[in-house]
Design a protein around this motif. Sequence first.
Motif, PDB file in Angstrom:
ATOM      1  N   MET A   1       0.796  -1.216   0.000  1.00 28.16           N
ATOM      2  CA  MET A   1       0.000   0.000   0.000  1.00 28.16           C
ATOM      3  C   MET A   1       0.837   1.278   0.000  1.00 28.16           C
ATOM      4  SD  MET A   1      -2.967   1.147   2.650  1.00 28.16           S
ATOM      5  CE  MET A   1      -3.624  -0.516   2.682  1.00 28.16           C
TER       6      MET A   1
ATOM      7  N   THR B   1      -3.691  -4.179  -4.190  1.00 29.89           N
ATOM      8  CA  THR B   1      -3.510  -4.649  -2.819  1.00 29.89           C
ATOM      9  C   THR B   1      -4.800  -5.276  -2.304  1.00 29.89           C
ATOM     10  OG1 THR B   1      -1.855  -2.949  -2.318  1.00 29.89           O
ATOM     11  CG2 THR B   1      -2.976  -3.949  -0.449  1.00 29.89           C
TER      12      THR B   1
ATOM     13  N   SER C   1      -5.411  -9.260  -1.460  1.00 29.87           N
ATOM     14  CA  SER C   1      -5.848  -9.597  -0.100  1.00 29.87           C
ATOM     15  C   SER C   1      -7.169 -10.346  -0.106  1.00 29.87           C
ATOM     16  CB  SER C   1      -5.973  -8.316   0.737  1.00 29.87           C
ATOM     17  OG  SER C   1      -4.761  -7.593   0.751  1.00 29.87           O
TER      18      SER C   1
ATOM     19  N   ILE D   1       2.212  -9.273  -2.761  1.00 33.92           N
ATOM     20  CA  ILE D   1       2.173  -7.936  -2.159  1.00 33.92           C
ATOM     21  C   ILE D   1       3.532  -7.271  -2.294  1.00 33.92           C
ATOM     22  CG2 ILE D   1       1.972  -6.667   0.012  1.00 33.92           C
ATOM     23  CD1 ILE D   1      -0.711  -7.436  -0.882  1.00 33.92           C
TER      24      ILE D   1
ATOM     25  N   GLU E   1       4.394  -3.964  -4.433  1.00 36.53           N
ATOM     26  CA  GLU E   1       4.931  -2.786  -3.755  1.00 36.53           C
ATOM     27  C   GLU E   1       6.212  -2.296  -4.419  1.00 36.53           C
ATOM     28  OE1 GLU E   1       3.626  -1.011  -1.310  1.00 36.53           O
ATOM     29  OE2 GLU E   1       1.862  -2.283  -1.249  1.00 36.53           O
TER      30      GLU E   1
ATOM     31  N   LEU F   1      -0.338  -5.739   7.387  1.00 35.02           N
ATOM     32  CA  LEU F   1      -0.532  -4.777   6.313  1.00 35.02           C
ATOM     33  C   LEU F   1      -0.685  -3.372   6.896  1.00 35.02           C
ATOM     34  CD1 LEU F   1      -0.857  -4.562   3.223  1.00 35.02           C
ATOM     35  CD2 LEU F   1      -3.327  -4.805   3.559  1.00 35.02           C
TER      36      LEU F   1
END
Length: 245
Positions: free
Chosen positions: A1, A85, A89, A98, A102, A195
Motif C-alpha cells: 500500500m 492490494t 488480499s 504484495i 509494492e 498490512l
Amino acid sequence: MPQPPSPTTTANVPGKSESLLLNLAFNIIFPTIILTKLSGDNYLGTRLAIVVALAFPVAYGLKDFVAARKINFFSALGVVSVLLTGGISLLRLDPAYIAIKEALVPAIFGLATLVSLKTPYPLVKTFLYNDKILQTDKIAAVLEQNGNGRLFEKLLANASWLVAGSFFLSSVLNYLLATLLITGQPGTVEFNEQLGKMTALSFPVIALPAMLVLMGALFYLFRGITRLTGLSLEEVIHHHEKHGD
C-alpha cells in the motif's frame, strides 16, 4: 500500500499544508487504524476491514482527479496499486505478490521518468521545472541570451536521474519492508495487522528517504539554474502572495 512521494510535493506551495495532512490521514493514518484495530470478528472482520481501509486512499485519489479535472498518470497508478492490494488480499493470494506489487509501482514511476527523457516532454519538467514553482519563461529567455540552452538540457537530464533514483530507492525499500513484515496469509487478522503496520511504517521508512533524494534533486536543479543564468534564486522562483480584498 505505501506509495512513493509525489515529486511535486518537494517544493511546498504556500497554503498546501492542509493537503499534506489530508494525504497522511487518508493514505496512512486511517487505513493503519482500521487494519490494526478493527480487523477482528467482533469489529469489521478481515474482509470488510480491507475494503474500508483501502477505500480511504482510493477516495483521496479520486478527490485529486475531480479537483484537477484530468487524469494524472501517477495518481491513477497509485489508485490501481491500492486496488491491486485489495484484490490480492481479498482473493487470498500468496503474500509474495504484495511485495512484488509494492516494488513494481515505484519502479514504473522511475522508468517512466527516464523514458520520458527521450520524448519532447521529460517528466522532470512536470515535477520540478514548471511554472508553478519557477519563472520558466524568464529562465528560458536568459538561457537563450547567454547560449547555455544545451548545458541546461544536460542539467535537466541529470535531475531526471536523481528523481528516478528516488523512485528506485522507494522500490527497494517497499520490497524489503513488505517481505519482512507480511508473513501472514490473506484473510487472517494477522495479515491485516501486518498490512496496517507496513502502511504505518511506509512514511518514515520509505517516504522520508525518497523525499530527501527528491529534495536533493530540487536543490541540484536550482543551483544549476542560478549558475547557468546568473540570476539569483529569488529572481527565478515564483513568489505566491496573498491579495486582500
